[in-house]
Design an enzyme around this catalytic site. Structure first.
Site, PDB file in Angstrom:
ATOM      1  CG  ASN A 209       0.378  32.133  76.601  1.00 54.92           C
ATOM      2  OD1 ASN A 209      -0.748  32.433  76.469  1.00 54.92           O
ATOM      3  ND2 ASN A 209       0.829  31.132  76.392  1.00 54.92           N
ATOM      4  CG  ASP A 278       7.969  28.991  73.473  1.00 51.89           C
ATOM      5  OD1 ASP A 278       7.448  28.191  72.758  1.00 51.89           O
ATOM      6  OD2 ASP A 278       8.331  30.199  73.467  1.00 51.89           O
ATOM      7  CE  LYS A 288       0.839  27.172  98.797  1.00 48.16           C
ATOM      8  NZ  LYS A 288       0.236  27.806 100.057  1.00 48.16           N
ATOM      9  N   PRO A 306       7.689  20.263  73.660  1.00 53.89           N
ATOM     10  CG  PRO A 306       5.972  18.615  73.547  1.00 53.89           C
ATOM     11  CD  PRO A 306       6.665  19.481  74.358  1.00 53.89           C
ATOM     12  CG  ASP A 307       7.164  23.775  67.586  1.00 54.87           C
ATOM     13  OD1 ASP A 307       5.872  23.435  67.036  1.00 54.87           O
ATOM     14  OD2 ASP A 307       7.682  24.967  67.516  1.00 54.87           O
ATOM     15  CG  PHE A 324      -1.892  32.183  64.421  1.00 53.80           C
ATOM     16  CD1 PHE A 324      -2.331  30.911  63.546  1.00 53.80           C
ATOM     17  CD2 PHE A 324      -2.591  33.357  64.262  1.00 53.80           C
ATOM     18  CE1 PHE A 324      -3.971  31.161  63.009  1.00 53.80           C
ATOM     19  CE2 PHE A 324      -3.993  33.371  63.757  1.00 53.80           C
ATOM     20  CZ  PHE A 324      -4.350  32.231  63.244  1.00 53.80           C
ATOM     21  CE  LYS A 338       8.325  32.451  65.953  1.00 52.65           C
ATOM     22  NZ  LYS A 338       7.449  33.103  66.604  1.00 52.65           N
ATOM     23  CE  LYS A 342       7.465  27.277  65.147  1.00 51.20           C
ATOM     24  NZ  LYS A 342       6.758  27.143  66.232  1.00 51.20           N
TER      25      LYS A 342
HETATM   26  N1  CTP Z   1       3.797  26.279  68.281  1.00 53.31           N
HETATM   27  C1  CTP Z   1       3.449  24.904  68.908  1.00 53.31           C
HETATM   28  N2  CTP Z   1       4.090  24.408  69.899  1.00 53.31           N
HETATM   29  C2  CTP Z   1       4.967  25.209  70.531  1.00 53.31           C
HETATM   30  C3  CTP Z   1       5.329  26.508  70.043  1.00 53.31           C
HETATM   31  C4  CTP Z   1       4.619  27.167  69.039  1.00 53.31           C
HETATM   32  O1  CTP Z   1       2.526  24.183  68.345  1.00 53.31           O
HETATM   33  N3  CTP Z   1       5.535  24.454  71.559  1.00 53.31           N
HETATM   34  C5  CTP Z   1       2.923  26.792  67.375  1.00 53.31           C
HETATM   35  C6  CTP Z   1       2.168  27.870  67.770  1.00 53.31           C
HETATM   36  O2  CTP Z   1       0.812  27.451  67.943  1.00 53.31           O
HETATM   37  C7  CTP Z   1       2.199  28.999  66.617  1.00 53.31           C
HETATM   38  C8  CTP Z   1       3.363  28.628  66.081  1.00 53.31           C
HETATM   39  O3  CTP Z   1       4.086  27.572  66.660  1.00 53.31           O
HETATM   40  O4  CTP Z   1       1.255  28.475  65.332  1.00 53.31           O
HETATM   41  C9  CTP Z   1       4.472  29.827  66.289  1.00 53.31           C
HETATM   42  O5  CTP Z   1       4.452  30.154  67.879  1.00 53.31           O
HETATM   43  P1  CTP Z   1       5.159  31.329  68.543  1.00 53.31           P
HETATM   44  O6  CTP Z   1       4.886  31.081  69.854  1.00 53.31           O
HETATM   45  O7  CTP Z   1       4.891  32.482  67.723  1.00 53.31           O
HETATM   46  O8  CTP Z   1       6.778  30.760  67.981  1.00 53.31           O
HETATM   47  P2  CTP Z   1       7.720  29.887  68.765  1.00 53.31           P
HETATM   48  O9  CTP Z   1       7.949  28.622  67.846  1.00 53.31           O
HETATM   49  O10 CTP Z   1       7.278  29.454  70.216  1.00 53.31           O
HETATM   50  O11 CTP Z   1       9.091  30.877  68.871  1.00 53.31           O
HETATM   51  P3  CTP Z   1       9.458  31.923  69.770  1.00 53.31           P
HETATM   52  O12 CTP Z   1       8.692  31.875  71.051  1.00 53.31           O
HETATM   53  O13 CTP Z   1      10.800  31.963  69.848  1.00 53.31           O
HETATM   54  O14 CTP Z   1       9.054  33.183  69.175  1.00 53.31           O
END
Ligand code: CTP
Length: 405
Positions: A209, A278, A288, A306-307, A324, A338, A342
């Protein structure tokens, strides 16, 4: 808990040639969203007109101690109470001598005596006057009470060369903003994630990204400057980092989670500023990938990553966790969702999209806390914003901290 949130800034100006530079200082504070009032000595009014500063600050300028009209509106005690911070630039040798003695013979010196807000001083004078033992003695005393910025060395308006030149407005501004955090995080251990993650498709391609990592790195640097021991788990970026920060570089979300899980036992505070992908490819090709000759459509099977933040926060309920939320729309609604989902103590929310948030120099954020508070910060440079964000985090984190540090 000390009041580290600064909204109202009183700029004091005394009579030196550098007074014209104070106009730029006022403009910088206004631009960053602070409420600014200006207090001038009689000497200052000879160098720059109160009208200029009134136009820049958007408020009447204060200069007379005994002005019945001013006292009816905002007198010296109200002005002293109104200020969350006083910055005097330039501060002449004469003003510094009066401040050292605790005199109250004009409005500015009276306000300094009457305020309990931090007072910052940017001296400006001829190099011989600066070097004089009387001034140096005053400086030594004032340094114990207030925060001094400069002076710098260089060529002076009078033609002399040496110490005594006022710092540039931007340097004074940065110094004031940085002081908001001071060494509040001394002895505290911070774990921070930053940058994008990179999810491979094959040996030469990946999904990622637009995150540059600037915000997370700025927070790491600011936390380190505030005395914290910092571990930064970073995705691929072009940024460098100070030697005082331990950086662990990773590529994928799974590697980020492994690094964070490994480090978290040694952390008091976790800040997740990374833009984690995500999803990742269900199975990564070891060679390749070739174009499909039979179709011009390519379908990729992705699985959820994983989150890192939610996993870490749920596994460590006593850890102070900050997330964030980068959103293109409904910023506050999604961010508060969130925060709850979270299990966070605080979330920093910002709007992203064309020219906003990602890979740009400035950012504007809202901060939401688990106990329902909402702080709105003005748009500013990311390195200064990092200090402001940490100042607010400290307000909540230090209140919950029960360690001996
Ligand atoms: N985050 C994380 N691991 C992930 C996704 C998010 O640690 N796999 C953390 C980011 O570092 C940030 C927070 O979760 O602190 C929110 O990230 P964001 O991308 O805004 O949200 P998502 O949980 O990915 O939800 P969405 O993409 O559906 O908005």
């Amino acid at each position: 808990m000390d009041n580290i949130l600064v909204k109202n800034i009183l700029v004091g100006i005394s009579g030196g040639i550098a007074a014209y530079k104070s106009a730029e200082l006022v403009r910088l504070f206004k631009k960053a969203g602070y409420e600014v009032r200006v207090c001038m000595t009689a000497g200052a009014c000879e160098f720059i007109t109160p009208l200029t500063l009134q136009a820049l600050s958007g408020n009447p300028v204060h200069s007379a101690l005994l002005d019945t009209e001013a006292e009816a509106g905002m007198g010296h005690i109200e002005l002293a109470r109104w200020a969350d911070l006083v910055i005097i630039a330039p501060a002449t040798a004469d003003l510094m001598a009066r401040l050292r003695a605790g005199m109250a013979n004009d409005l500015l010196s009276t306000v300094v005596l009457a305020t309990d807000a931090p007072v910052h001083i940017a001296p400006a004078m001829n190099q011989q006057m600066w070097a004089h033992p009387a001034t140096q003695e005053n400086v030594a005393v004032l340094q114990q009470r207030h925060k001094l910025h400069g002076p710098a060395a260089g060529e002076q308006a009078c033609g002399d060369v040496g110490y005594g030149r006022m710092l540039e407005p931007q340097e004074i501004y940065d110094g004031v903003i940085r002081s908001f955090g001071d060494r509040k995080l001394s002895g505290h251990r911070l774990l921070i994630t930053a940058g994008p993650t990179r999810e491979p498709l094959d040996p030469v391609r990946y999904l990622t990204n637009r995150s540059s990592g600037k915000m997370g790195y700025a927070i790491a640097e600011a936390a380190s400057a505030m005395g914290a021991q910092v571990v930064l788990v970073s995705g691929p970026t072009r940024l460098s980092v100070s030697n005082s920060i331990k950086r662990i570089t990773i590529e994928t979300a799974e590697e980020m989670l492994a690094a964070v899980t490994n480090e978290v036992a040694n952390a008091d505070l976790f800040i997740a500023a990374a833009a984690v992908s995500d999803y990742r490819l269900k199975s990564v090709s070891s060679t390749k990938m070739k174009k499909n000759k039979d179709s011009n459509v390519l379908q990729l099977d992705l699985v959820e990553n994983p989150d890192v933040l939610a996993t870490t926060s749920h596994a460590n309920p006593d850890l102070f966790t900050v997330g964030f939320a980068a959103e293109t729309n409904d910023v506050i609604k999604y961010a508060s969702g969130k925060l709850i989902k979270k299990g966070l103590d605080l979330i920093v929310a910002n709007q992203v999209g064309a020219d906003k948030g990602f890979d740009v120099e400035t950012n504007q954020v809202d901060i939401l806390t688990a106990d329902g508070n909402h702080h709105v910060l003005p748009e500013m440079n990311k390195s200064l914003l990092a200090y402001e964000i940490l100042a607010i985090i400290c307000q909540y984190y230090l209140a919950t901290d029960t360690s001996d540090t």
